[in-house]
Scaffold this active site. Structure first.
Site, PDB file in Angstrom:
ATOM      1  N   ARG A 184       0.942  -0.836   0.346  1.00  0.00           N
ATOM      2  CA  ARG A 184      -0.139  -0.522   0.383  1.00  0.00           C
ATOM      3  C   ARG A 184       1.036   1.011   0.062  1.00  0.00           C
ATOM      4  NH1 ARG A 184      -3.602  -3.382  -2.233  1.00  0.00           N
ATOM      5  NH2 ARG A 184      -4.572  -4.816  -0.361  1.00  0.00           N
ATOM      6  N   GLU A 307      -5.448 -12.538   7.543  1.00  0.00           N
ATOM      7  CA  GLU A 307      -6.068 -12.656   6.446  1.00  0.00           C
ATOM      8  C   GLU A 307      -4.298 -13.850   5.858  1.00  0.00           C
ATOM      9  OE1 GLU A 307      -5.129  -7.816   5.938  1.00  0.00           O
ATOM     10  OE2 GLU A 307      -7.251  -8.095   5.280  1.00  0.00           O
ATOM     11  N   ASP A 381     -12.189  -0.915   7.082  1.00  0.00           N
ATOM     12  CA  ASP A 381     -10.498  -1.144   6.885  1.00  0.00           C
ATOM     13  C   ASP A 381     -10.371   0.630   6.177  1.00  0.00           C
ATOM     14  OD1 ASP A 381      -7.770  -1.801   6.071  1.00  0.00           O
ATOM     15  OD2 ASP A 381      -8.672  -3.240   5.186  1.00  0.00           O
ATOM     16  N   GLU A 409      -4.341   3.643   0.676  1.00  0.00           N
ATOM     17  CA  GLU A 409      -4.762   2.861   0.153  1.00  0.00           C
ATOM     18  C   GLU A 409      -6.639   3.385  -0.416  1.00  0.00           C
ATOM     19  OE1 GLU A 409      -4.885  -0.495   2.678  1.00  0.00           O
ATOM     20  OE2 GLU A 409      -5.897  -2.010   1.237  1.00  0.00           O
TER      21      GLU A 409
END
Ligand code: GCV
Length: 716
Positions: A184, A307, A381, A409
């Site tokens: 990112r 994740e 997020d 991002e």
């Protein structure tokens, strides 16, 4: 009149002829053209006296010399000044003479270890400006704050400033990989040149430290939370040590991310089970090894069972087991564990927005004293807009630190000029109502709400090796603003924008006022042209660059934009009230009832909390469809006006930065229209309503937008 004109033309020549690539950030130290002001500063600072001989005092002296020479003219500080010269003296409390100390009175009782005092007074006809603190790092912060006064052209005649940071751990999180790619990251490659470290010290490391110290950032997590265990091997620890040595005088501690499976990957163990004695010993030995090299090592940041990252749950253990095991290893050396709460599971079919709270809140009070839980500002997020994360109002017995994303991002990456302190301010000022009205997030973070000892705030860095550090000169303001809010989470975005503009570009009111306004409106612009009225996570897949509301084919449901907007023939939005996922129940009753009720739910969160009909009437009387379409248009219009504003201030900006920002605003404008057209064409399939008057007609088809691919978009 003629004289004024000549001065004006002279100024233009000065500004234009000085090439400026933005490398010096807000530490520009431009020559002060206003002669009266410059002479005043010169007469107040005829002599510099550093008190003490530590590295922090030495770098403070170097900074003062560099800055004063830049702002007041070269080498004005003559060695030959007699003892009656007006003096700028700086040093910590213990090194000051009794005479000087007395002048500072009780001020030392009002500051903490990193705080500073700046005071001016006269003794026997001689003027003093004294900068002091309890520690030399506090003094250094005072030096930078003094220089800010000069850079922003304020009076230094009657100084009496006493200030301390309100939050203890103020860190940047670099999502930098060992191969120098940055997850990112939109400003080039990582500034950490691992291959040439430890022997080659890039001067940029020093400038990085100067910039951070100037805004009070006191820690840096060097590597990505999606961690590589190699950073913990001797080969890399030697490099980390070299960086720590550079940063130490500036009060910056180094932290590393700890990959939970490191005992297996680099330790040769068969397990990383946090309750396994060999694993426990491995981490204890690793901590010992790190502290032998870096005695002031800050600690570990951990992304576990999130994740795909390994974590204690791989062994049937929980977050408390994992975090406390690492905390035990660091405890003897004073280190801390920052354990991230960014978790959501493909196996959990409930609303993703609820999952971190569900997983962590039951552990309140069970973490060791040197563990702090790092929570993203919102429950999904880092979206352009999210309501505050419900965990901030739900864990009174656990230190919680804020995680903001400075890198953009989801906000247009480095081509979109968005001033993020506006977003940070909105979150910090949100009221959790945990102890009744006024229990704002800032009080949770600075520990005052529940008397917390360990407090912290992290910003995911937007820094890369681009010459201007952030890929867009305007986005330096977000690094700056994060630091300022980390120091004082009650500051206003307005104040921050103004300081930054004055330091970075110009003190001219005709520059500062319009550009400040442009910055302060820029968050609303991006929210409007991307995700108005509470829409969220409708960005394209993977790289998150550009719109992708149509995406519905990814393997995990919560990775698909359709999961978030839930558009259908009846309406749009995610019902998180008791008739839907009931995520609102995670907030205090006062907050929940406000969000639950369509009458009281702020419209900026409407589609975050409610699924409403396309014909739903907004407060201004427009239907939801019309209002939404007009918001998209409004976002585009706002960028058009940003472009206009920027063009108007051309006379006050050097050519290089002017052109760069100008070109980037053009890209932003193009992309704002792309967002508007793509989203409206897509949602129109469901609303089946025409675009209202005032919204420009798309020039492409939905199929065209859906076909766009960006295989090499950065940061992915
Ligand atoms: C570092 C989001 C980003 C990931 C990031 C993750 C996190 O999902 O897309 O790149 O991983 O957040 O914060 O851990």
């Amino acid at each position: 009149m003629l004289k004024k004109l000549i001065v004006f033309v002279f100024c233009l020549v000065c500004i234009d002829s000085v090439a400026n690539n933005g490398y010096n950030l807000w530490l520009q130290y431009r020559f002060i053209q206003n002669e009266e002001l410059r002479l005043n500063y010169q007469s107040n600072i005829q002599k510099l006296i550093p008190v003490g001989n530590t590295e922090s005092i030495k770098v403070g002296l170097e900074e003062l010399k560099r800055a004063l020479n830049g702002m007041l003219g070269s080498e004005f500080l003559s060695e030959t000044h007699d003892e009656y010269a007006n003096t700028l003296l700086f040093g910590s409390e213990e090194n000051l003479s009794e005479d000087i100390r007395i002048q500072l009175g009780n001020a030392f009782n009002e500051i903490n270890d990193e705080g500073f005092i700046i005071r001016s007074f006269s003794v026997k006809g001689k003027k003093y400006i004294v900068i002091s603190g309890k520690t030399d790092v506090g003094v250094l912060y005072g030096v930078f704050n003094f220089l800010k006064l000069l850079q922003t052209h304020q009076s230094i005649e009657k100084l009496n400033i006493v200030d301390s940071p309100k939050i203890k751990i103020r860190v940047l999180n670099h999502w930098d990989n060992l191969d120098r790619t940055v997850e990112r990251g939109y400003a080039g490659f990582s500034i950490w040149d691992w291959h040439r470290l430890p022997d080659y010290i890039d001067p940029r490391y020093i400038d990085y430290a100067r910039a951070n110290a100037s805004i009070g950032i006191n820690g840096t997590v060097l590597n990505n939370v999606n961690a590589n265990a190699l950073i913990l091997t001797p080969q890399y620890l030697e490099k980390v040590e070299a960086l720590a040595n550079v940063f130490r005088p500036y009060g910056i501690k180094v932290y590393l991310t700890a990959r939970f499976s490191a005992p297996i990957e680099i330790g040769g163990l068969k397990t990383a089970d946090p309750l396994d004695p060999d694993v426990i010993k491995w981490w204890q030995d690793k901590a010992k090894e790190i502290y032998a090299r870096i005695p002031d090592f800050g600690g570990f940041l951990v992304k576990a069972n999130s994740e795909g990252q390994p974590g204690p749950q791989n062994y049937g253990r929980n977050h408390v087991d994992g975090a406390n095991m690492l905390a035990n290893a660091l405890d003897p050396f004073g280190g801390i564990v920052m354990w991230r709460a960014f978790v959501y599971s493909e196996h959990d079919t409930t609303d993703r927005a609820k999952q971190a709270y569900t997983e962590f809140v039951p552990y309140d009070g069970q973490f060791k004293d040197n563990v702090i839980i790092q929570v993203k500002n919102g429950p999904i997020d880092f979206q352009p807009r999210e309501p505050f994360h419900p965990m901030f109002g739900a864990m009174p017995k656990t230190p919680l630190m804020m995680e903001f994303q400075i890198t953009q991002e989801y906000l247009g990456q480095s081509t979109h000029s968005v001033f993020l302190p506006k977003l940070y301010e909105e979150v910090l000022q949100s009221d959790t109502y945990r102890k009744g009205k006024g229990s704002i997030v800032a009080k949770v973070i600075d520990g005052t709400l529940d008397n917390k000892r360990l407090t912290g705030i992290a910003g995911v860095s937007n820094i890369g090796n681009d010459i201007n550090w952030t890929g867009n000169p305007m986005l330096q303001a977000n690094w700056y603003g994060f630091g300022r809010l980390a120091w004082n989470p009650y500051l206003h975005a307005d104040t921050i924008a103004e300081e930054w503009l004055r330091e970075t570009f110009s003190n001219h009111e005709d520059f500062v006022e319009p550009v400040k306004e442009m910055m302060l409106n820029s968050l609303e612009a991006v929210v409007d042209y991307m995700t108005p009225l509470g829409l969220h996570h409708i960005m394209a897949t993977g790289h998150h660059y550009g719109p992708g509301p149509w995406v519905s084919n990814l393997s995990r449901p919560e990775w698909n934009p359709v999961y978030y907007h839930k558009a259908d023939s009846l309406g749009i939005g995610f019902d998180r009230t008791p008739t839907g996922s009931n995520a609102t129940a995670q907030y205090a009753p006062e907050v929940a009832s406000k969000f639950n009720n369509l009458e009281t739910c702020p419209e900026k969160y409407l589609l975050w909390f409610h699924h409403v009909s396309w014909h739903y009437k907004l407060k201004n009387g427009e239907t939801l469809w019309d209002g939404m379409a007009l918001k998209y248009q409004e976002g585009v219009n706002q960028v058009a006006s940003m472009r206009y504003t920027w063009k108007q201030v051309k006379p006050y900006v050097d050519e290089e930065r002017f052109n760069e920002v100008d070109m980037l605003l053009n890209i932003q404008y193009k992309e704002a229209k792309w967002w508007r057209d793509a989203c409206l064409l897509y949602f129109k399939q469901y609303s089946k309503m025409p675009l209202p008057k005032g919204v420009e007609k798309p020039t492409q088809t939905l199929g065209y937008f859906e076909s766009l691919r960006f295989p090499f978009a950065p940061g992915n």
